[in-house]
Design a protein around this motif. Structure first.
Motif, PDB file in Angstrom:
ATOM      1  N   ILE B 113       0.832  -1.198   0.000  1.00 27.61           N
ATOM      2  CA  ILE B 113       0.000   0.000   0.000  1.00 27.61           C
ATOM      3  C   ILE B 113       0.876   1.262   0.000  1.00 27.61           C
ATOM      4  CG2 ILE B 113      -1.649   1.323   1.391  1.00 27.61           C
ATOM      5  CD1 ILE B 113      -2.963  -1.290   2.135  1.00 27.61           C
ATOM      6  N   GLN B 114       1.949   1.229   0.758  1.00 29.98           N
ATOM      7  CA  GLN B 114       2.867   2.376   0.796  1.00 29.98           C
ATOM      8  C   GLN B 114       3.411   2.689  -0.594  1.00 29.98           C
ATOM      9  OE1 GLN B 114       3.268   4.460   3.095  1.00 29.98           O
ATOM     10  NE2 GLN B 114       2.155   3.346   4.678  1.00 29.98           N
ATOM     11  N   VAL B 115       3.756   1.604  -1.336  1.00 29.89           N
ATOM     12  CA  VAL B 115       4.271   1.805  -2.699  1.00 29.89           C
ATOM     13  C   VAL B 115       3.257   2.584  -3.515  1.00 29.89           C
ATOM     14  CG1 VAL B 115       4.816   0.621  -4.859  1.00 29.89           C
ATOM     15  CG2 VAL B 115       5.776  -0.210  -2.701  1.00 29.89           C
ATOM     16  N   ARG B 116       1.983   2.158  -3.416  1.00 29.79           N
ATOM     17  CA  ARG B 116       0.947   2.830  -4.191  1.00 29.79           C
ATOM     18  C   ARG B 116       0.763   4.281  -3.721  1.00 29.79           C
ATOM     19  NH1 ARG B 116      -4.571   2.296  -6.880  1.00 29.79           N
ATOM     20  NH2 ARG B 116      -5.719   3.924  -5.815  1.00 29.79           N
ATOM     21  N   LEU B 117       0.769   4.454  -2.409  1.00 26.40           N
ATOM     22  CA  LEU B 117       0.584   5.800  -1.884  1.00 26.40           C
ATOM     23  C   LEU B 117       1.683   6.734  -2.367  1.00 26.40           C
ATOM     24  CD1 LEU B 117      -0.619   5.207   1.782  1.00 26.40           C
ATOM     25  CD2 LEU B 117      -1.951   6.003  -0.178  1.00 26.40           C
ATOM     26  N   SER B 118       2.938   6.234  -2.339  1.00 30.57           N
ATOM     27  CA  SER B 118       4.036   7.121  -2.740  1.00 30.57           C
ATOM     28  C   SER B 118       3.978   7.394  -4.229  1.00 30.57           C
ATOM     29  CB  SER B 118       5.389   6.517  -2.343  1.00 30.57           C
ATOM     30  OG  SER B 118       5.539   5.266  -2.944  1.00 30.57           O
ATOM     31  N   GLU B 119       3.527   6.371  -5.024  1.00 34.83           N
ATOM     32  CA  GLU B 119       3.372   6.603  -6.469  1.00 34.83           C
ATOM     33  C   GLU B 119       2.333   7.688  -6.706  1.00 34.83           C
ATOM     34  OE1 GLU B 119       2.342   2.941  -8.317  1.00 34.83           O
ATOM     35  OE2 GLU B 119       4.416   2.204  -8.291  1.00 34.83           O
ATOM     36  N   GLU B 120       1.229   7.593  -5.976  1.00 38.07           N
ATOM     37  CA  GLU B 120       0.161   8.572  -6.128  1.00 38.07           C
ATOM     38  C   GLU B 120       0.662   9.977  -5.799  1.00 38.07           C
ATOM     39  OE1 GLU B 120      -3.625   7.823  -6.010  1.00 38.07           O
ATOM     40  OE2 GLU B 120      -2.940   6.099  -7.173  1.00 38.07           O
ATOM     41  N   ASP B 121       1.457  10.046  -4.714  1.00 37.31           N
ATOM     42  CA  ASP B 121       1.965  11.355  -4.300  1.00 37.31           C
ATOM     43  C   ASP B 121       2.833  11.963  -5.387  1.00 37.31           C
ATOM     44  OD1 ASP B 121       0.636  11.269  -2.000  1.00 37.31           O
ATOM     45  OD2 ASP B 121       2.317  10.611  -0.741  1.00 37.31           O
TER      46      ASP B 121
END
Lengths: 291, 133
Positions: B113-121
């Motif tokens: 989930i962190q990977v996705r969150l950082s990609e989104e950011d």
């Protein structure tokens, strides 16, 4: 008449026991029972004596029903003998002959017996034939059952031996499959793999099917099930070792494996290392490769 | 009726299923989770099922539908800690949870989930800032 036959037989066995036993032992020795030295002559003698004694006891109950109560100890002894023969690797003929070769000595003894008229002789022969045939069949049944048991155990051992899960690296597992995948084996394979994924906290599992002789739609379905279950556990699967002929067959059959597949286990391992952020490098590159 | 608690951690929601799932509980969870995603604008949902020993087709379908609803609301679902027996059951039921990410444990699930969150950011950072303002 049958009671009569049992009586005659019992009398003959009691009166002429030594002669019958001798003749039987000779027949056993001449037959194939001793061949290859799988069993000692003394042991064979002991077995013959025990069987003969119990046959007499059984006949004393005045019954010719070899499946009946009176014959239970004799059946038990024969079953033991037969079971040990199966394990020692005797042929079925040898095993059956152990009982059938008793016929001739008994018929001889009946003939020798002075005070036997024709009808009693016939009754005795009929009784002996009936009882011994049934007992012979009984030994065969036990013999076959023991063989089946051995075969079943071997099958189970093969199944256990052929589904190892190997840890290649931290978080990378390999599952080298050997032999055809049927539903039962798929179950075992799946359980082993999933448990190993939990135990090793694996991220990637490589299923190597170099040793799988054919891949038809059913095998492919089983493979896919395994892959799907591993994915549910959070591990990725790579299928490796699909041989050229198998690849062709699969395409012709329209079987689709919607998973990452690599030609060899080495390729799959390289991919797995790369995905887990690792790289294999030479410590010192050879001069011509250094750029 | 008892409900399964939903925890918010950064941009992610965490649901840990510690009791036997029955159908009404599953439906309530789906409802609560949907409402929670909409309210918090969470981008990831982690469902931890390591204590779940029995699944049936309904629970499997519920997981799929939670994932679908989350996707519509722009949150990614990760199922973490599935037991081997549960995985085998789901596969035998024909529920392969396509479209749901899976992880071996909570730690790895959160990493996903962190990977996705950082990609989104990185990608839509300005969008999201404006939205939150």
């Amino acid at each position: 008449m049958s009671t009569d036959g049992a009586g005659v037989l019992e009398r003959i066995l009691t009166e002429d026991e030594a002669a019958i036993l001798d003749a039987w032992n000779t027949a056993l020795r001449e037959g194939a029972s001793l061949q290859g030295g799988r069993i000692r002559e003394a042991e064979l003698r002991t077995q013959a004596k025990a069987v003969l004694g119990q046959l007499r006891d059984a006949l004393a109950s005045n019954s010719l029903d070899a499946d009946g109560e009176g014959f239970a100890p004799l059946r038990e002894t024969l079953a033991d003998i037969s079971r040990s023969r199966a394990i020692q690797g005797f042929t079925p003929t040898d095993t059956a002959n152990f009982v059938f070769s008793l016929k001739e000595p008994i018929f001889e003894a009946l003939r020798r017996s002075a005070d036997v008229d024709a009808s009693t002789l016939a009754a005795g022969v009929w009784a002996a034939g009936k009882v011994l045939d049934r007992l012979g069949l009984h030994t065969m049944e036990v013999f076959l059952a023991s063989r089946e048991e051995v075969i079943g155990r071997q099958g189970q051992e093969i199944a256990e031996l052929s589904t190892p899960v190997v840890r290649l690296w931290d978080g990378i597992l390999a599952l080298p499959l050997i032999g055809t995948l049927d539903s039962a084996r798929t179950g075992v394979v799946m359980e082993n793999l999933l448990q190993a994924i939990v135990d090793e906290e694996a991220e990637i599992a490589i299923i190597d099917i170099t040793g799988v002789p054919t891949v038809d739609t059913l095998v492919a379905q089983h493979l896919l099930k395994t892959v799907a279950a591993a994915r549910l556990m959070g591990a990725d699967c790579i299928v490796s070792g699909i041989r050229p002929q198998i690849a062709q067959t699969m395409v012709h059959l329209g079987v689709e494996l919607n998973v990452v597949s690599k030609a060899t286990l080495a390729d799959a391992f390289a991919v797995a290392l790369k995905r887990t952020g690792r790289k294999v490098v030479r410590q010192q590159a050879p001069a011509e490769e250094r750029r | 009726m008892d409900r399964i608690p939903i925890l918010k951690l950064g941009g992610a929601l965490i649901v840990s299923i510690q009791v036997d799932m029955h159908d009404r509980l599953a439906l309530a969870l789906e409802e609560d989770l949907t409402a929670m995603i909409a309210r918090t604008g969470a981008r990831g949902v982690l469902i931890e099922i390591s204590a779940l020993e029995i699944v049936d087709s309904f629970i499997g379908r519920m997981l799929v539908s939670i994932a679908a609803v989350s996707r519509v609301l722009d949150a990614e679902t990760v199922v973490a800690g599935m037991r081997p027996a549960v995985a085998i059951t789901l596969v035998e039921l024909g529920l392969e949870l396509t479209g749901i990410k899976t992880a071996l444990n909570v730690e790895r699930g959160m990493a996903l989930i962190q990977v996705r969150l950082s990609e989104e950011d990185d990608g839509h950072g300005s969008d999201r800032d404006r939205h939150e303002d």
